[in-house]
Design an enzyme around this catalytic site. Structure first.
Site: not given
Length: 339
Positions: A236-238
């Site tokens: 997922g993001h980050n």
């Protein structure tokens, strides 16, 4: 190509026990290798040497009885066998240059030694490094930077601003830098939060087929040097993954989680968001990581527990039916006594 066992011993830096003139023309698995072929045998399978039909066997230690076979003792048989594979089955070589059917934006920079194969698309201000191979139907988005000696396989998509480190591999239909899953909810309605960050892969990273790595809301989603990611993995993001990790098939890692160095997440491990996993952690298959893991070690189960603790719990659970019957008998006996 034919090499003698003696030539291979010199090339691999090992010690040969047997006939140095034995010809070797290929390499195969221990269960299928035959005459004229080499294979390797790990220590835990040394007792199977008698069943191996190969003419040259790579091992870490010389067995007490080598069964009349040619044994090449090397420090790391699996790694040495990799060198043999590259020798006997070299990778396909593609000529440098851009195929006429590829679409390259005028502002993109493709190194003259790179290869861009049919129907690939290279977007505005993208850069393709020396000796990198872009396979058919790859899409390289705007401002993407692919360093030297990379290989991007058919159908992969590198979204805008993605950075790929040197000698990295992205396999077929992987999607790197797609829009992160970020929404603001108000009165039950979801509004997408623009994800304006990027994905950065370090050097010597491998990303498996159909794996997806989302770009960051801000900053970057990062994968450290030497990490290997299997097929069908989602980051997922980050998310930030350290160096020399293994992420095996169907692993899912939710946003903003930080994973240390030399971490192994076995197949179907699920990791919640906004937590930290320490260096040198191994999670067994289907482990559910719902909180930070602060100490190195092996963890299994849902929720993730240290392996020994999980084993004790499972041991008790196996006796629950028996324990339940005993409790019911005690309850009945107490009720009869007090009647």
């Amino acid at each position: 190509m034919v090499k003698t066992a003696g030539e291979l011993a010199t090339r691999l830096g090992g010690t040969l026990y047997g006939n140095p003139a034995t010809p070797v023309h290929g390499v195969a698995g221990a269960d299928t290798a035959g005459s004229g072929e080499a294979t390797f045998l790990l220590d835990e399978f040394a007792d199977r040497l008698g069943m191996v039909q190969a003419d040259l066997v790579l091992m870490a230690h010389l067995p007490d009885d080598r069964r009349g076979k040619n044994i090449l003792v090397v420090d790391n048989p699996k790694l040495a066998a990799t060198a043999l594979i590259q020798m006997f089955v070299p990778p396909i070589e593609y000529p440098a240059g851009v195929h006429p059917t590829a679409v390259v934006d005028p502002t993109a920079v493709v190194d003259p030694s790179a290869t861009v194969l049919p129907y690939a698309v290279i977007g505005p201000q993208a850069t393709i490094g020396a000796r990198t191979i872009i396979h058919p139907h790859v899409t390289v988005g705007a401002q993407v930077a692919v360093a030297e000696d990379c290989e991007i396989y058919a159908g992969a998509v590198l979204h805008e601003r993605t950075q790929i480190g040197a000698r990295s591999v992205v396999r077929a239909n992987a999607v790197i830098g797609g829009e992160g899953f970020g929404f603001a909810t108000n009165e039950g309605r979801h509004t997408r939060v623009p994800q304006i960050g990027r994905v950065r892969l370090g050097e010597d990273v491998e990303v498996g087929a159909c794996t997806t790595i989302d770009n960051a809301t801000f900053g970057e989603t990062a994968v450290g040097r030497g990490t290997k990611i299997d097929n069908l993995v989602h980051l997922g993001h980050n998310v930030r993954v350290g160096e020399d990790c293994f992420l095996i098939a169907q692993v899912g890692v939710a946003g903003s989680t930080v994973i240390g160095n030399h971490v192994v997440l076995a197949g179907q491990t699920g990791v919640t968001g906004h937590i930290t996993i320490a260096d040198h952690v191994t999670c067994g298959g289907k482990t559910g990581v719902v909180g930070s893991i602060k100490e190195s070690g092996t963890y299994v189960g849902f929720p993730a527990r240290p392996h020994r603790q999980w084993g004790r719990i499972e041991g008790v659970l196996n006796h629950l039916p028996e324990l339940y019957k005993r409790v019911k008998k005690l309850e009945k006996a107490l009720a009869e006594r007090d009647a």
